[in-house]
Design a protein around this motif. Structure first.
Motif, short mmCIF file in Angstrom:
data_model
loop_
_atom_site.label_atom_id
_atom_site.label_comp_id
_atom_site.label_asym_id
_atom_site.label_seq_id
_atom_site.Cartn_x
_atom_site.Cartn_y
_atom_site.Cartn_z
N LYS A 20 1.26 -1.29 -0.19
CA LYS A 20 0.41 -0.17 -0.07
C LYS A 20 1.18 1.32 0.23
CE LYS A 20 -3.61 -2.21 2.08
NZ LYS A 20 -4.69 -2.53 4.02
N VAL A 21 -0.12 2.43 0.29
CA VAL A 21 0.40 4.11 0.14
C VAL A 21 0.64 4.50 1.14
CG1 VAL A 21 1.41 5.29 -1.35
CG2 VAL A 21 1.24 3.43 -2.70
N THR A 22 1.67 5.08 2.16
CA THR A 22 0.52 6.08 2.57
C THR A 22 0.27 7.22 2.45
OG1 THR A 22 2.75 7.58 2.73
CG2 THR A 22 2.83 5.29 4.78
N THR A 23 -0.57 8.06 3.35
CA THR A 23 -1.74 9.25 2.57
C THR A 23 -0.27 10.33 2.34
OG1 THR A 23 -0.93 9.95 5.00
CG2 THR A 23 -3.78 8.68 4.58
N GLU A 24 0.93 10.48 2.90
CA GLU A 24 1.71 10.53 2.76
C GLU A 24 2.38 10.14 1.05
OE1 GLU A 24 2.13 9.74 5.29
OE2 GLU A 24 1.13 11.59 6.80
N GLY A 25 2.57 9.10 0.23
CA GLY A 25 2.99 8.95 -0.77
C GLY A 25 3.81 7.76 -0.25
N ASN A 50 5.72 -15.21 10.47
CA ASN A 50 7.02 -14.02 11.25
C ASN A 50 5.56 -12.64 10.65
OD1 ASN A 50 9.32 -14.55 14.05
ND2 ASN A 50 9.20 -16.04 12.14
N PRO A 51 5.44 -11.60 11.35
CA PRO A 51 5.59 -10.01 10.51
C PRO A 51 6.61 -9.60 9.78
CG PRO A 51 4.13 -10.46 13.02
CD PRO A 51 5.12 -11.30 12.32
N VAL A 52 6.78 -9.08 9.12
CA VAL A 52 7.29 -8.16 8.65
C VAL A 52 6.80 -7.16 7.47
CG1 VAL A 52 9.22 -8.12 6.74
CG2 VAL A 52 8.48 -10.48 7.82
N VAL A 53 7.26 -5.60 7.77
CA VAL A 53 7.12 -4.62 7.14
C VAL A 53 8.53 -4.09 6.46
CG1 VAL A 53 7.09 -2.70 9.24
CG2 VAL A 53 5.87 -2.62 7.38
N ALA A 54 7.93 -3.80 5.32
CA ALA A 54 8.70 -3.04 4.34
C ALA A 54 8.47 -1.93 3.99
CB ALA A 54 9.51 -3.82 3.36
N TRP A 55 9.68 -1.01 3.80
CA TRP A 55 9.39 0.77 3.30
C TRP A 55 9.71 1.08 2.19
CZ3 TRP A 55 5.41 3.34 5.93
CH2 TRP A 55 5.30 2.95 7.50
N ALA A 59 9.53 -1.69 -0.63
CA ALA A 59 8.09 -2.43 -1.06
C ALA A 59 7.64 -2.73 -2.15
CB ALA A 59 7.14 -0.92 -0.47
N ASP A 60 8.01 -2.02 -3.27
CA ASP A 60 8.06 -2.00 -4.23
C ASP A 60 8.02 -3.28 -4.66
OD1 ASP A 60 6.77 0.72 -4.47
OD2 ASP A 60 8.77 1.35 -4.67
N ALA A 61 9.27 -3.61 -4.05
CA ALA A 61 10.31 -4.61 -4.91
C ALA A 61 9.04 -6.01 -4.60
CB ALA A 61 11.45 -5.40 -3.94
N LEU A 62 8.07 -5.92 -3.50
CA LEU A 62 7.41 -7.09 -2.70
C LEU A 62 6.51 -7.95 -4.16
CD1 LEU A 62 7.08 -6.39 1.23
CD2 LEU A 62 8.49 -8.05 0.00
N ARG A 63 6.26 -6.24 -4.85
CA ARG A 63 4.66 -6.16 -5.22
C ARG A 63 5.18 -7.90 -6.45
NH1 ARG A 63 2.03 -1.70 -5.46
NH2 ARG A 63 3.47 0.57 -4.83
N SER A 64 6.42 -8.07 -6.90
CA SER A 64 6.62 -9.62 -7.70
C SER A 64 6.49 -10.46 -7.19
CB SER A 64 7.63 -9.31 -8.96
OG SER A 64 8.63 -9.10 -7.94
N PHE A 65 6.86 -10.23 -5.32
CA PHE A 65 6.51 -11.70 -4.54
C PHE A 65 5.35 -12.33 -4.54
CE2 PHE A 65 10.59 -10.25 -1.47
CZ PHE A 65 11.38 -10.61 -2.77
N LYS A 66 5.56 -14.14 -4.08
CA LYS A 66 4.13 -14.48 -4.42
C LYS A 66 3.78 -15.51 -3.15
CE LYS A 66 2.38 -12.86 -8.56
NZ LYS A 66 2.39 -12.19 -8.39
N LYS A 67 3.31 -16.09 -2.65
CA LYS A 67 2.98 -17.11 -1.99
C LYS A 67 3.63 -17.61 -1.68
CE LYS A 67 -0.53 -19.91 0.57
NZ LYS A 67 -1.61 -20.54 0.55
#
Length: 158
Positions: A20-25, A50-55, A59-67
């Motif tokens: 996703k994208v924050t309100t600040e972009g 383990n929950p992971v967050v990426a910025w 985050a953009d690279a994650l768009r190509s990752f799959k289950k």
């Protein structure tokens, strides 16, 4: 007092990442990494989620990752709290500083290292600090180019 907050996880995505994208972009992504616990004699197989967050670029690279993709994550443990419906809620997650999707060859090359790292030693080796570990190369494998490794800046926006 010396301290260190660094974690390295190797596991499989339990689902497609949510980007996703924050309100600040600023792009951010979340995913859960399923990681096997080290084997104990006679114990059933156990898995940690383990929950992971990426910025940003991660985050953009994650768009190509799959289950079910095998992913190597280096980051730090983050604990935060918020109020919801009048109750304090706590969240513990990994803030990713480096993320790698591994192909079969890289996974095979990493297996001996991960196996030796999963053995727990009871020998007292003294206090741990960043000086005892060399992370200067990030998460790299033989044959990696500099472009293959994404390193995050230290300016996580929260």
């Amino acid at each position: 007092m010396a301290s260190m907050n660094r974690i390295i996880l190797l596991g499989r995505l339990t689902d497609d990442p949510d980007v996703k994208v924050t309100t600040e972009g600023t792009p951010f992504g979340r995913f859960v990494l399923a990681v096997d616990r080290p084997d104990r004699v006679g114990a059933a197989r156990e898995i940690d989620s383990n929950p992971v967050v990426a910025w940003r670029e991660h985050a953009d690279a994650l768009r190509s990752f799959k289950k079910e993709d095998v992913v190597l994550v280096e980051g730090r443990i983050s604990v935060r709290s918020f109020d919801k419906d009048g109750a304090r809620k706590w969240v513990t997650e990994v803030d990713a500083r480096s993320i790698r999707r591994l192909n079969a060859g890289q996974l095979e090359a990493a297996a001996p290292v991960m196996a030796s790292a999963s053995r727990i030693s009871t020998k007292d080796t003294g206090p741990a600090s960043d000086d005892n570990f060399d992370f200067s190369d990030g998460l790299r494998f033989p044959g990696d180019s500099d472009a293959a490794v994404l390193e995050a800046a230290d300016d996580i926006p929260f």
